[in-house]
Structures are given as structure tokens and as C-alpha cells.
Design an enzyme around this catalytic site. Structure first.
Site, PDB file in Angstrom:
ATOM      1  N   ASP A 168       0.843  -1.193   0.000  1.00  0.00           N
ATOM      2  CA  ASP A 168       0.000   0.000   0.000  1.00  0.00           C
ATOM      3  C   ASP A 168       0.881   1.247   0.000  1.00  0.00           C
ATOM      4  O   ASP A 168       1.794   1.362   0.825  1.00  0.00           O
ATOM      5  CB  ASP A 168      -0.857  -0.037   1.272  1.00  0.00           C
ATOM      6  N   ASN A 180      -2.073  12.833  -3.616  1.00  0.00           N
ATOM      7  CA  ASN A 180      -3.009  13.324  -4.631  1.00  0.00           C
ATOM      8  C   ASN A 180      -3.496  14.736  -4.303  1.00  0.00           C
ATOM      9  O   ASN A 180      -3.574  15.598  -5.173  1.00  0.00           O
ATOM     10  CB  ASN A 180      -4.232  12.407  -4.695  1.00  0.00           C
ATOM     11  N   GLU A 195      -4.446   2.424  -4.546  1.00  0.00           N
ATOM     12  CA  GLU A 195      -2.992   2.513  -4.378  1.00  0.00           C
ATOM     13  C   GLU A 195      -2.442   1.211  -3.812  1.00  0.00           C
ATOM     14  O   GLU A 195      -1.415   1.197  -3.179  1.00  0.00           O
ATOM     15  CB  GLU A 195      -2.636   3.702  -3.492  1.00  0.00           C
TER      16      GLU A 195
END
Ligand code: C2E
Ligand code: MG
Ligand code: MG
Length: 441
Positions: free
Chosen positions: A44, A52, A88
Site C-alpha cells: 500500500d 493526490n 494505491e
């Protein structure tokens, strides 16, 4: 071409979830039939949402592509498979002979991403590059084991990797109490807890030093097993957070506080512990407003205690939720201050009504260094204009010290232990009586 398209993640070019799930079934059946052991490794990207938010989605996409390429290369060397599992999250499957090999590959995954040195400035945990957390599980002989089990175990390990500060790898360990079957039992118990009356709340008094009165109580959750034995919050709260059961339990707690305590006038304010997961859930503030409306309780009589969890980054969703709660009149307190790593930046971001200083600082006061530390923390919180509550006051001496330091509120066994609502209400009535007599006299 269509078939390939349907099995490929369009962004990274890795296999997509459907394809990698199919691979997983192949690895699994090889292990069942031929005894070929393998590892399932979940990866992860740490604080990706923040990445982001900070750099924009295009950069986010580019980051995922870089990570995917680097990991793809690494995994080829191990003859393994890699896929994008979701947002992700990536998954690696690889045949392995022993746990050491699994640990090596997991570690190599972390280092490979670290070596890319992609900038990630705003993550606030002291690291400024993109890193990953890795959770691995290795096939182990077990009666009735199902395919999903290995993913579940990798997921547990991933959770521990994140809790361990991220940018690290953990291998699922069946003997670790945090991943034991016990927590599975607790997860099952939590699902039926409200219906079967297994949860309850106890209340611990909070005393205001200036008036000497108990102006507030903290609601603390209790869970008992079907045989009546209590499970400590340190065990069941993390499980409730991980499974999402905390959402329903949390709503139940707020409603119970409103109907059982705030509907009467024994105490002015009740503080309720609220998990960051609740604050992150869309509609949380609205559901609280609903409870206030139904029970006719003013928001100003509630305080929510938030702990700086390791699991959580303070993102814009949470900040918005907090400001919505404040609009309802609810006070926001910071719990266990000084124990997490985000504390100082939280103080900067959120205007807390009260900051509760973790009891470990008071209990360390025996040494000159410990005493200086407590004084420094008090000064820091005071200079920011928050009210100060010190937790864990157990003795007369500690109480005297709190007076000397000009602390606003105290909580601890010296003031009172957590107790059921009825005992607490009876106590408050007794305390009120002499006051009424005085007035009428
Ligand atoms: P917390 O919110 O910091 O709660 C204070 C804990 O310290 C309580 O433990 C309380 O019993 C204990 N304590 C109070 N005074 C003293 C003292 O003088 N000395 C010592 N040694 N301990 C004292 P408890 O009830 O086991 O709760 C542990 C933690 O579980 C809480 O820490 C809180 O983080 C969490 N928790 C409890 N109820 C809830 C809940 O309804 N929702 C959520 N999200 N978390 C909860
Ligand atoms: Mg608390
Ligand atoms: Mg606390």
C-alpha cells in the site's frame, strides 16, 4: 487483444484484480495439490491520498506508474506475479521455500520504492519521499483453510505494518495476539454486541479545579463476552476500528449518552471518545445532529475526544467534519496528548476546546527531568489557548501539584473511577443535597 485488455490495469499495465485473482487460484491449487508454497504480499502506498491532494491526480497517476514499474522489475527477478489490487494497493504472488525468503522479498519491496526517492513533502511524519507499507502471508498448513484466508492474513500484516509507522514490512504471525483468532472472535462478538446487550458505558468524573465540582464525565465503553467476562477496550476498540463496527457502536454510544445521562441534569457535559474513522465517514456529523434532534439534547453538552491515531492522517474530510460538529455546538477535545506523533501539527490545525495531557507525563513526574517535561507541555498547551485537563490523577500529592500548576480540570482515580450511570447519578444527587439545604437555609 480484448482478452488482454480485460485482464490489464489500464494505468500501470500490470494485471488487474480479475487477472491476479485468477493467478491466486492457480497458486492456491498448486499448493493444495503439489505442495508448492507461496507468499501473498499486499503493498500500500503510504499517505497516497495526501499525495493526490498535494500534487494533483495526474502526478498521483505518474507516481503509481513509477512504483508499478519498479516493483514489476523486482518481482520478475523472483519469478513472481504482480497486480494492481485497487487504488494505491498492489499485490505480489511468488513461490517461496521459507519465511526468510518471504521476509527478504517484502523488505526488498520497501527498499525498491524508497530508492525511487519520489518527492512527497507534505506527509508530516518526518519522511518526505513516497514509501510503501507491506503485509505478507505465507502458506501454512491448516485444517479447512480457504483461499481467502491468505489474503486476509496478508491484510492483517499490512495493518500492523501501517500501525508500526509505515515504510516497513510485516509477515503475518499466527502467534501474535494482535492477529490471533481472539481478535476474530472479538470481531464476531462486536457484530451482535448491541442487540445482545453486551456493550455498556461507564462514566468517569472530571473535576474542575477552580470550583471543585464535577462538571463533566467521560463515557467509556465496556464489552463483555457471552460468558460475562470483560474484554478491555485496548483489545476491542482496535478490532472495532479495523472492521468498521466502531461506526455503529459509536452512534450507539452517543445516543445512549444523550438518553441515559444528558436527558437528566446530573452533569453538564459528557465527553465521548470518537474514533478518527468515525470522523472520516461521510454523514457522521449529520447522524450526530439527528441524534441531538431526536433526544432534544443541546450540542453544547457533548464533547468529543479525539486521539491522535497512528492510522490516521488529518485530511480535509476530517477537518470539515470537525467544523460541522462545532457548528452543532459540540466541543472538540484532544485526548492523550503527547503520545502520538502528530500531536503538534494537530494543535496547529484544530482549535481544540480542551487538551487532555496523557497520564504518562504526570506519572513520570518523580524525576526532575519528568517534572520539567510536564511543565513544558503544560506551558505549550496553555500558550496555544486551550483549556488543560491532566489525566491519571491518583494521589493527594498529584492533586496538589495540579492546583499549583493552575490546571483547569483533572481526571483520575483520585477524583473517581469509571462507574455505571446509576451509581454516578446517585452520587451527584447526594452531593447536590447539602447545597440545596444551604440555599433554603
Ligand atoms: P482514554 O479515553 O484515554 O480513557 C482513559 C482511560 O484511562 C480509561 O481506560 C480509564 O479507565 C483509565 N484511567 C482513568 N483514570 C485513571 C487513573 O487515575 N489511573 C490509571 N492508571 N488509569 C486511569 P479504559 O476505560 O480502559 O479505556 C481505554 C481507552 O479505550 C480510552 O482511553 C479510549 O481511547 C478507548 N475507548 C474507551 N471507550 C471508547 C469509546 O466509546 N469509543 C472509542 N473510540 N474509544 C474508546
Ligand atoms: Mg478519552
Ligand atoms: Mg485519555
Amino acid at each position: 487483444a480484448l482478452l488482454r485488455l480485460s485482464r490489464t490495469d489500464p494505468l500501470t499495465g500490470l494485471e488487474n484484480r480479475r487477472a491476479i485473482d485468477e493467478k491466486l487460484r492457480e497458486y492456491w491449487s498448486d499448493w493444495q495439490k503439489l505442495g508448492n508454497r507461496f507468499a501473498a504480499i499486499l503493498i500500500d502506498v503510504d499517505f497516497f491520498k495526501k499525495f493526490n491532494d498535494c500534487y494533483g491526480h495526474q502526478e498521483g497517476d505518474r507516481c503509481l506508474i513509477h512504483v508499478a514499474n519498479a516493483l514489476g522489475e523486482l518481482v520478475t527477478r523472483y519469478n513472481g506475479s504482480i497486480g494492481r489490487y485497487g487504488g494505491e494497493e498492489f499485490i505480489v504472488l511468488a513461490r517461496m521455500n521459507d519465511k526468510e525468503q518471504v521476509a527478504d522479498l517484502s523488505e526488498a519491496i520497501c527498499r525498491t520504492v524508497e530508492d525511487l526517492a519520489l518527492t512527497h513533502e507534505l506527509r508530516r511524519d518526518g519522511t518526505s519521499i513516497v514509501t510503501v507499507s507491506v503485509g505478507a502471508a505465507f502458506t501454512r498448513t491448516q485444517a479447512g483453510a480457504k483461499l481467502e484466508k491468505i489474503i486476509h492474513e496478508a491484510d492483517r500484516a499490512l495493518y500492523l505494518a501501517k500501525a508500526g509507522g509505515r515504510n516497513c514490512a510485516r509477515l503475518f504471525d499466527p502467534t501474535d495476539p494482535q492477529s490471533s483468532d481472539e481478535s476474530e472472535n472479538i470481531a464476531a462478538l462486536l457484530k451482535i454486541a448491541i442487540d445482545r446487550n453486551l456493550v455498556s458505558l461507564v462514566y468517569q468524573p472530571i473535576q474542575e479545579i477552580a470550583s471543585g465540582r464535577v462538571e463533566a464525565v467521560e463515557a467509556l465503553m465496556r464489552l463483555k463476552m457471552l460468558d460475562g467476562i470483560l474484554v478491555p477496550p485496548s483489545l476491542f476498540i482496535p478490532v472495532a476500528e479495523r472492521t468498521g463496527a466502531i461506526l455503529e457502536l459509536g452512534r450507539w454510544a452517543i445516543r445512549t449518552v444523550c438518553t441515559d445521562v444528558l436527558a437528566h441534569d446530573d452533569v453538564r457535559v459528557v465527553s465521548v471518545n470518537v474514533s478518527p474513522i468515525q470522523l472520516k465517514t461521510p454523514g457522521f456529523a449529520t447522524s450526530v445532529a439527528g441524534i441531538l434532534g431526536e433526544t432534544g439534547v443541546a450540542g453544547s453538552r457533548l464533547a468529543f475526544e479525539i486521539t491522535e491515531g497512528r492510522e490516521l492522517e488529518m485530511d480535509s474530510d476530517i477537518l470539515r467534519c470537525i467544523s460541522d460538529l462545532k457548528l452543532l455546538g459540540i466541543k472538540i477535545w484532544l485526548d492523550d496528548f503527547g503520545t502520538g506523533f502528530a500531536g503538534l501539527s494537530w494543535l496547529r490545525l484544530i482549535d481544540f476546546d480542551t487538551v487532555k495531557i496523557d497520564r504518562s507525563f504526570l506519572h513520570d513526574c518523580g524525576t526532575p527531568k519528568g517534572m520539567a517535561m510536564l511543565q513544558d507541555i503544560i506551558a505549550l498547551v496553555r500558550n496555544r489557548g486551550h483549556k488543560i485537563l491532566v489525566e491519571g490523577v491518583e494521589t493527594d500529592e498529584q492533586m496538589a501539584l495540579m492546583r499549583e500548576f493552575g490546571i483547569d480540570k483533572v481526571q483520575g482515580y483520585h477524583v473517581g473511577r469509571p462507574m455505571p450511570a446509576a451509581s454516578f447519578q446517585a452520587k451527584q444527587q447526594v452531593q447536590k443535597r447539602p447545597f440545596t439545604v444551604l440555599k433554603s437555609a
